[in-house]
Design a protein around this motif. Structure first.
Motif, PDB file in Angstrom:
ATOM      1  N   GLY A  15       8.235   7.135  14.110  1.00  0.00           N
ATOM      2  CA  GLY A  15       8.614   8.431  13.366  1.00  0.00           C
ATOM      3  C   GLY A  15       9.193   8.301  11.874  1.00  0.00           C
ATOM      4  N   LEU A  16       8.982   7.234  11.216  1.00  0.00           N
ATOM      5  CA  LEU A  16       9.296   7.093   9.930  1.00  0.00           C
ATOM      6  C   LEU A  16       8.305   7.495   9.092  1.00  0.00           C
ATOM      7  CD1 LEU A  16      11.420   3.992   9.439  1.00  0.00           C
ATOM      8  CD2 LEU A  16      12.056   6.124   9.607  1.00  0.00           C
ATOM      9  N   ASN A  17       8.333   8.236   8.063  1.00  0.00           N
ATOM     10  CA  ASN A  17       7.250   8.611   7.082  1.00  0.00           C
ATOM     11  C   ASN A  17       7.010   7.590   5.937  1.00  0.00           C
ATOM     12  OD1 ASN A  17       9.128   9.437   5.057  1.00  0.00           O
ATOM     13  ND2 ASN A  17       9.419  11.247   5.683  1.00  0.00           N
ATOM     14  N   THR A  18       5.972   7.739   5.177  1.00  0.00           N
ATOM     15  CA  THR A  18       5.722   6.700   4.073  1.00  0.00           C
ATOM     16  C   THR A  18       6.860   6.633   3.272  1.00  0.00           C
ATOM     17  OG1 THR A  18       3.307   7.196   4.345  1.00  0.00           O
ATOM     18  CG2 THR A  18       3.985   6.121   2.349  1.00  0.00           C
ATOM     19  N   LEU A  19       7.362   7.772   2.665  1.00  0.00           N
ATOM     20  CA  LEU A  19       8.480   7.675   1.639  1.00  0.00           C
ATOM     21  C   LEU A  19       9.665   6.699   2.249  1.00  0.00           C
ATOM     22  CD1 LEU A  19       9.946   8.468  -0.822  1.00  0.00           C
ATOM     23  CD2 LEU A  19      10.585  10.589   0.240  1.00  0.00           C
ATOM     24  N   GLN A  20      10.006   7.063   3.524  1.00  0.00           N
ATOM     25  CA  GLN A  20      11.224   6.283   4.268  1.00  0.00           C
ATOM     26  C   GLN A  20      11.010   5.025   4.392  1.00  0.00           C
ATOM     27  OE1 GLN A  20      11.102   8.815   7.558  1.00  0.00           O
ATOM     28  NE2 GLN A  20      12.472  10.356   6.949  1.00  0.00           N
ATOM     29  N   LEU A  21       9.726   4.606   4.609  1.00  0.00           N
ATOM     30  CA  LEU A  21       9.403   3.105   4.840  1.00  0.00           C
ATOM     31  C   LEU A  21       9.607   2.398   3.292  1.00  0.00           C
ATOM     32  CD1 LEU A  21       6.189   3.463   7.044  1.00  0.00           C
ATOM     33  CD2 LEU A  21       8.431   2.263   7.628  1.00  0.00           C
ATOM     34  N   ASN A  22       9.118   3.332   2.248  1.00  0.00           N
ATOM     35  CA  ASN A  22       9.132   2.736   0.746  1.00  0.00           C
ATOM     36  C   ASN A  22      10.383   2.545   0.386  1.00  0.00           C
ATOM     37  OD1 ASN A  22       6.611   2.163  -0.040  1.00  0.00           O
ATOM     38  ND2 ASN A  22       6.226   4.266   0.075  1.00  0.00           N
ATOM     39  N   LEU A  74      -8.176  10.759   1.815  1.00  0.00           N
ATOM     40  CA  LEU A  74      -7.017  10.001   1.673  1.00  0.00           C
ATOM     41  C   LEU A  74      -5.577  10.424   1.905  1.00  0.00           C
ATOM     42  CD1 LEU A  74      -8.233   7.723  -1.586  1.00  0.00           C
ATOM     43  CD2 LEU A  74      -7.888   6.952   1.088  1.00  0.00           C
ATOM     44  N   LEU A  75      -5.532  11.667   1.476  1.00  0.00           N
ATOM     45  CA  LEU A  75      -4.177  12.249   1.719  1.00  0.00           C
ATOM     46  C   LEU A  75      -3.969  12.721   3.076  1.00  0.00           C
ATOM     47  CD1 LEU A  75      -3.879  14.973  -1.374  1.00  0.00           C
ATOM     48  CD2 LEU A  75      -2.795  12.696  -1.275  1.00  0.00           C
ATOM     49  N   ILE A  76      -4.948  13.069   3.641  1.00  0.00           N
ATOM     50  CA  ILE A  76      -4.761  13.424   5.144  1.00  0.00           C
ATOM     51  C   ILE A  76      -4.485  12.382   6.038  1.00  0.00           C
ATOM     52  CG2 ILE A  76      -6.261  14.398   7.109  1.00  0.00           C
ATOM     53  CD1 ILE A  76      -7.698  16.228   5.133  1.00  0.00           C
ATOM     54  N   LEU A  77      -5.123  11.204   5.458  1.00  0.00           N
ATOM     55  CA  LEU A  77      -4.877   9.732   6.249  1.00  0.00           C
ATOM     56  C   LEU A  77      -3.530   9.569   6.459  1.00  0.00           C
ATOM     57  CD1 LEU A  77      -8.054   7.782   5.407  1.00  0.00           C
ATOM     58  CD2 LEU A  77      -7.516   8.917   7.420  1.00  0.00           C
ATOM     59  N   ASP A  78      -2.752   9.919   5.416  1.00  0.00           N
ATOM     60  CA  ASP A  78      -1.068   9.389   5.438  1.00  0.00           C
ATOM     61  C   ASP A  78      -0.561  10.606   6.240  1.00  0.00           C
ATOM     62  OD1 ASP A  78       1.081   8.263   4.867  1.00  0.00           O
ATOM     63  OD2 ASP A  78       1.667   9.177   3.122  1.00  0.00           O
ATOM     64  N   ASN A  79      -0.489  10.342   7.389  1.00  0.00           N
ATOM     65  CA  ASN A  79       0.302  11.069   8.470  1.00  0.00           C
ATOM     66  C   ASN A  79       1.131  10.462   9.319  1.00  0.00           C
ATOM     67  OD1 ASN A  79      -1.359  10.557  10.510  1.00  0.00           O
ATOM     68  ND2 ASN A  79      -2.788  11.982   9.854  1.00  0.00           N
ATOM     69  N   THR A 138       0.687   9.633  12.534  1.00  0.00           N
ATOM     70  CA  THR A 138       0.105   8.539  13.425  1.00  0.00           C
ATOM     71  C   THR A 138      -0.966   7.939  12.913  1.00  0.00           C
ATOM     72  OG1 THR A 138      -1.532  10.541  13.914  1.00  0.00           O
ATOM     73  CG2 THR A 138       0.597  10.488  15.212  1.00  0.00           C
ATOM     74  N   ASP A 139      -1.134   7.681  11.581  1.00  0.00           N
ATOM     75  CA  ASP A 139      -1.990   6.854  10.863  1.00  0.00           C
ATOM     76  C   ASP A 139      -1.989   5.436  11.341  1.00  0.00           C
ATOM     77  OD1 ASP A 139      -0.386   5.465   9.101  1.00  0.00           O
ATOM     78  OD2 ASP A 139      -0.443   7.139   7.700  1.00  0.00           O
ATOM     79  N   ALA A 140      -3.152   4.861  11.010  1.00  0.00           N
ATOM     80  CA  ALA A 140      -3.270   3.394  11.417  1.00  0.00           C
ATOM     81  C   ALA A 140      -2.179   2.467  10.937  1.00  0.00           C
ATOM     82  CB  ALA A 140      -4.770   2.921  11.109  1.00  0.00           C
ATOM     83  N   GLU A 141      -1.737   2.754   9.690  1.00  0.00           N
ATOM     84  CA  GLU A 141      -0.663   2.034   8.879  1.00  0.00           C
ATOM     85  C   GLU A 141       0.466   1.854   9.806  1.00  0.00           C
ATOM     86  OE1 GLU A 141      -0.762   3.184   5.112  1.00  0.00           O
ATOM     87  OE2 GLU A 141      -2.679   2.599   4.295  1.00  0.00           O
ATOM     88  N   LYS A 142       0.851   3.176  10.152  1.00  0.00           N
ATOM     89  CA  LYS A 142       2.186   3.177  10.752  1.00  0.00           C
ATOM     90  C   LYS A 142       2.198   2.731  12.079  1.00  0.00           C
ATOM     91  CE  LYS A 142       3.795   7.075   7.753  1.00  0.00           C
ATOM     92  NZ  LYS A 142       2.757   7.362   7.195  1.00  0.00           N
ATOM     93  N   ASP A 143       1.050   2.965  12.735  1.00  0.00           N
ATOM     94  CA  ASP A 143       0.844   2.233  14.076  1.00  0.00           C
ATOM     95  C   ASP A 143       0.846   0.604  13.834  1.00  0.00           C
ATOM     96  OD1 ASP A 143       0.309   4.699  15.415  1.00  0.00           O
ATOM     97  OD2 ASP A 143      -1.894   4.449  15.225  1.00  0.00           O
ATOM     98  N   TRP A 144       0.287   0.141  13.070  1.00  0.00           N
ATOM     99  CA  TRP A 144       0.406  -1.400  12.742  1.00  0.00           C
ATOM    100  C   TRP A 144       1.935  -1.724  12.534  1.00  0.00           C
ATOM    101  CZ3 TRP A 144       2.167  -4.886   9.206  1.00  0.00           C
ATOM    102  CH2 TRP A 144       1.367  -6.255   9.308  1.00  0.00           C
TER     103      TRP A 144
END
Length: 172
Positions: free
Chosen positions: A55-62, A32-37, A39-45
């Motif tokens: 280019g935004l990461n999960t923290l920036q999106l949050n 699960l940790l590896i999936l959050d990168n 180019t993951d499917a969520e960021k693609d969506w």
């Protein structure tokens, strides 16, 4: 003596099954940790919905989504609610401001006090991210609905302990 010998293989099997399940949980968690990168499917969506999010990461999106839900918020509120260090947040806010996703507004009465708000581009990214969060929450809720209350209580306890492990800075 005979009873112990009869039970021994049972206990050995239980221990092996437990260890296999524990290892599977650890493996799944690491995966699960590896999936959050980047180019993951969520960021693609999100990028398909709002290309400026590339280019935004999960923290920036949050952070962007938090500001969308709490317009004109202060850094201290963002850091407290997202449970991140203020120094980390400061770097992220600077990056997001340079990218044109957030703006800083100063309090009229006290120019030392600053508030964060989103630009139009930031609003669009937040809308896409919040839509994804809603979809994911619905899918997770559907998974949770498959468990009994007792199982959910155990999962909740485990997730709380896992959060403590992830939040810990002591690995000695």
């Amino acid at each position: 003596m005979e009873t112990i010998m009869t039970l021994a293989p049972f206990w050995i099997n239980v221990k092996v099954v437990f260890m296999d399940k524990a290892q599977n949980i650890i493996y799944t968690y690491r995966h699960l940790l590896i999936l959050d990168n980047e180019t993951d499917a969520e960021k693609d969506w999100i990028i398909r919905k709002e290309p400026a999010a590339k280019g935004l990461n999960t923290l920036q999106l949050n952070i962007i989504s938090y500001i969308k839900k709490n317009d004109y918020c202060m850094s201290s509120a963002i850091a407290a609610n997202l449970d991140i260090l203020r120094g980390t947040l400061s770097k992220q806010l600077t990056f997001l401001r340079k990218k044109g996703f957030i703006e800083v507004k100063y309090d009229q009465a006290d120019k030392r006090v600053k508030y964060h708000t989103l630009t139009m581009s930031g609003i669009n990214i937040a809308k896409a991210h919040l839509a994804l969060v809603k979809l994911k929450d619905e899918k997770i809720q559907a998974c949770i609905n498959e468990f009994s209350l007792e199982e959910i209580t155990t999962i909740e306890k485990f997730m709380t302990q896992l959060l403590k492990v992830e939040s810990s800075t002591n690995y000695d």
